[in-house]
Write an enzyme that holds these catalytic residues in place. Structure first.
Site, PDB file in Angstrom:
ATOM      1  N   CYS A  20      -1.396  50.670 -43.746  1.00  0.00           N
ATOM      2  CA  CYS A  20      -1.313  49.672 -42.666  1.00  0.00           C
ATOM      3  C   CYS A  20      -0.608  50.202 -41.420  1.00  0.00           C
ATOM      4  O   CYS A  20      -0.567  49.517 -40.397  1.00  0.00           O
ATOM      5  CB  CYS A  20      -0.644  48.401 -43.172  1.00  0.00           C
ATOM      6  SG  CYS A  20      -1.653  47.522 -44.370  1.00  0.00           S
ATOM      7  N   GLU A  79      -5.593  37.389 -43.916  1.00  0.00           N
ATOM      8  CA  GLU A  79      -6.206  38.649 -43.508  1.00  0.00           C
ATOM      9  C   GLU A  79      -7.372  39.014 -44.427  1.00  0.00           C
ATOM     10  O   GLU A  79      -8.277  39.724 -44.023  1.00  0.00           O
ATOM     11  CB  GLU A  79      -5.177  39.785 -43.559  1.00  0.00           C
ATOM     12  CG  GLU A  79      -4.090  39.674 -42.549  1.00  0.00           C
ATOM     13  CD  GLU A  79      -3.090  40.817 -42.645  1.00  0.00           C
ATOM     14  OE1 GLU A  79      -2.441  41.085 -41.635  1.00  0.00           O
ATOM     15  OE2 GLU A  79      -2.957  41.433 -43.711  1.00  0.00           O
ATOM     16  N   HIS A 124     -10.898  39.722 -30.955  1.00  0.00           N
ATOM     17  CA  HIS A 124     -11.328  41.069 -30.574  1.00  0.00           C
ATOM     18  C   HIS A 124     -10.320  41.754 -29.641  1.00  0.00           C
ATOM     19  O   HIS A 124     -10.685  42.377 -28.655  1.00  0.00           O
ATOM     20  CB  HIS A 124     -12.739  41.056 -29.971  1.00  0.00           C
ATOM     21  CG  HIS A 124     -13.787  40.885 -31.012  1.00  0.00           C
ATOM     22  ND1 HIS A 124     -14.144  39.649 -31.506  1.00  0.00           N
ATOM     23  CD2 HIS A 124     -14.531  41.798 -31.669  1.00  0.00           C
ATOM     24  CE1 HIS A 124     -15.085  39.812 -32.420  1.00  0.00           C
ATOM     25  NE2 HIS A 124     -15.333  41.098 -32.555  1.00  0.00           N
TER      26      HIS A 124
END
Length: 120
Positions: free
Chosen positions: A25, A108, A69
């Protein structure tokens, strides 16, 4: 107590800091996030709703205009862009617009989620 919720989706990139260098991550990666806003009220309005779901379009508008985005690290600096911090950030944004809001949940992946709900 009456409770309702509504989900919204967005895609964004981020990387996390403060983890071991070999943690995956720490590298820039993306998620298809699901945000769930949770509302509650002791009483229903004159229509029989906690809130008309159409009135939650402010959530979609904010997500579409500000975080979809995008690189969350740029938006959330200096905070780490963890699901927990995203949930808190979104709660702070939406609470002034939606008085019935009591929690925001951010997922997520289909198997993970973080919820921010203030004490009291």
């Amino acid at each position: 107590m009456y409770k309702i919720s509504k989900q919204f989706e967005f895609s964004a990139a981020h990387s996390l800091y403060g983890l071991p260098d070999d943690h995956p991550c720490t590298r820039l990666h993306g998620h298809n996030y699901v945000v769930t806003v949770h509302l509650r009220s002791k009483e229903l309005n004159e229509t029989g709703f906690v809130k008309d779901y159409n009135e939650l379009s402010v959530v979609k508008k904010y997500i579409d205009e500000h975080i979809d985005h995008r690189n969350l690290n740029e938006i959330m600096d200096p905070f780490n862009s963890s699901a927990e911090n995203i949930a808190k950030m979104l709660y702070d944004v939406f609470k002034p617009m939606i008085s019935e809001l009591y929690a925001v949940e951010v997922s997520e992946t289909p198997k993970t989620s973080a919820i921010y709900e203030p004490e009291g």
